[in-house]
Design a protein around this motif. Sequence first.
Motif, PDB file in Angstrom:
ATOM      1  N   VAL A 194       2.400  -0.823  31.869  1.00  0.00           N
ATOM      2  CA  VAL A 194       2.158   0.196  30.834  1.00  0.00           C
ATOM      3  C   VAL A 194       1.393  -0.425  29.669  1.00  0.00           C
ATOM      4  O   VAL A 194       0.435   0.160  29.151  1.00  0.00           O
ATOM      5  CB  VAL A 194       3.499   0.827  30.367  1.00  0.00           C
ATOM      6  N   GLN A 197      -2.224  -0.891  30.571  1.00  0.00           N
ATOM      7  CA  GLN A 197      -2.958   0.378  30.531  1.00  0.00           C
ATOM      8  C   GLN A 197      -3.322   0.728  29.089  1.00  0.00           C
ATOM      9  O   GLN A 197      -4.434   1.145  28.805  1.00  0.00           O
ATOM     10  CB  GLN A 197      -2.121   1.490  31.165  1.00  0.00           C
ATOM     11  N   LYS A 198      -2.378   0.482  28.174  1.00  0.00           N
ATOM     12  CA  LYS A 198      -2.629   0.758  26.749  1.00  0.00           C
ATOM     13  C   LYS A 198      -3.785  -0.081  26.241  1.00  0.00           C
ATOM     14  O   LYS A 198      -4.654   0.388  25.532  1.00  0.00           O
ATOM     15  CB  LYS A 198      -1.373   0.427  25.939  1.00  0.00           C
ATOM     16  N   GLN A 201      -7.161   1.150  27.343  1.00  0.00           N
ATOM     17  CA  GLN A 201      -7.659   2.461  26.894  1.00  0.00           C
ATOM     18  C   GLN A 201      -8.464   2.330  25.598  1.00  0.00           C
ATOM     19  O   GLN A 201      -8.160   1.552  24.753  1.00  0.00           O
ATOM     20  CB  GLN A 201      -6.489   3.415  26.694  1.00  0.00           C
TER      21      GLN A 201
ATOM     22  N   VAL B   2      -1.691  10.548  26.092  1.00  0.00           N
ATOM     23  CA  VAL B   2      -1.507   9.131  26.384  1.00  0.00           C
ATOM     24  C   VAL B   2      -0.117   8.891  26.974  1.00  0.00           C
ATOM     25  O   VAL B   2       0.057   8.206  27.968  1.00  0.00           O
ATOM     26  CB  VAL B   2      -1.725   8.265  25.113  1.00  0.00           C
ATOM     27  N   GLU B   6       1.005   7.329  30.496  1.00  0.00           N
ATOM     28  CA  GLU B   6       1.941   6.194  30.577  1.00  0.00           C
ATOM     29  C   GLU B   6       3.083   6.505  31.532  1.00  0.00           C
ATOM     30  O   GLU B   6       3.459   5.697  32.367  1.00  0.00           O
ATOM     31  CB  GLU B   6       2.535   5.893  29.198  1.00  0.00           C
ATOM     32  N   LEU B   9       1.923   6.424  35.139  1.00  0.00           N
ATOM     33  CA  LEU B   9       1.772   5.048  35.638  1.00  0.00           C
ATOM     34  C   LEU B   9       3.140   4.424  35.862  1.00  0.00           C
ATOM     35  O   LEU B   9       3.409   3.827  36.909  1.00  0.00           O
ATOM     36  CB  LEU B   9       0.964   4.204  34.646  1.00  0.00           C
ATOM     37  N   ALA B  10       4.014   4.588  34.860  1.00  0.00           N
ATOM     38  CA  ALA B  10       5.354   3.987  34.956  1.00  0.00           C
ATOM     39  C   ALA B  10       6.075   4.490  36.210  1.00  0.00           C
ATOM     40  O   ALA B  10       6.679   3.705  36.946  1.00  0.00           O
ATOM     41  CB  ALA B  10       6.163   4.302  33.708  1.00  0.00           C
TER      42      ALA B  10
END
Lengths: 201, 220
Positions: A194, A197-198, A201, B2, B6, B9-10
């Motif tokens: 996670v 991914q942040k 972005q 967002v 998240e 994905l999680a």
Amino acid sequence: MAFINVKRKEVQVKIVYYGPGRGGKTTNLEYIYNKFNDRIQTEMVAIKTHGDRTLFFDFMPFDMGQIKGYDVKIQLYTVPGQVKYDATRRLVLRGVDGIVFVADSLAVRREKNIHSLKNLQDNLATYSKSIHKIPLVMQYNKRDLSKQGIPVLSQDTLEKDLNSRLKAPSFLASALEGKNVAATMKKIIVMVMVSLQKELQ
Amino acid sequence: MVDSNENLLASEVEKRLEDLFGESGESTDFVEEPNDAEPEDSPLKELKATILSIDWEISDEIMDRLASQIASLKDEFRADSIMVPFLLLLDSIGRYIKVKKAHAHPDAVKVLNSVYSGLEKVALSKGLTNQERKRVLSAEVQRFKQLKEKIASTRVEQERKKGAKRFKELKQKIVMSKTTSDAVDTENAPEDLNQLLDQLKAFIRSEIKALRDELIGQRS
């Protein structure tokens, strides 16, 4: 940050098990290796001293398969816990994406946990990383010893000592019995993914 | 948006991890003690904590603590003909580890732990007959003897290696003195030879001592 190869659609994630000597970091990896090797098909590399202590590090890579179109490879490392191997610990932390801090629940090890966490903070700082920002999971290991009449720290004490400011997810565990070993690892992997991914972005 | 990315994905990662590392039917709950746990009231509880400490760290402070706890337990169990030998074994291994510290034989701490486990079994298991207690003791005495043999053979090996190294150095010196004999100061030559002779004697003495130790070890 993790190694990302956009062309080959590959992500390599590095997770380090950190903590005081004899806290159970290697036992965590050994449990994962022994229990799930038929599913993850990997090898575990361990470099030990003659007294069976981790001298350099343990290393266990495995492939998670495709996530969001990327082939995700996880690398688990442990550091040697003994105070004298600080240079090795720093080296292993290079490029780390997530940390599992394996604390020893034994009452007599209380100070060692606190020193080791401080050592982690200092060593992360040498790579300009903050212990408050990096994905981190706390594992309070050796809970099984309380059954044998050995004094262990309560979860509250461990939380106060180690996690009052970090507020990281935490697990009571027994690496020897395998309790919460997989749960700890799963949690850190999710957190790292996670966080990646942040960042992207 | 967002957050929902998240979460997606999680949950995808969690699902994959569950496939790889899912454990069925295993309880991960721990019965938590209300406060920092007080161990059960056992005369061995402090000794056990000290033995565990040695597994992590060998310091004079810990080893002195071990010696003093063993002394007080010897007093407490003085009438028990099984417990006293157990405590003597622990005492002996403890003293060896204290002297050698990190250089102690790697099996020493393992044997210490094993002897402690035997002692705990004998002290705390209810309903053990005297014969059974003796059997536990005898197994630990056997382990202790094996450790002693391993330590002795390591010593002999070290002495032999030292001797071989000294012999090699000596040989080199003799070759050197032969090849440079023309250049040797004739006034100092006897002194050099005497020195070489002394080293040779010392080497032979150490070899004889190592052999003698080995023979004594085999006999006992």
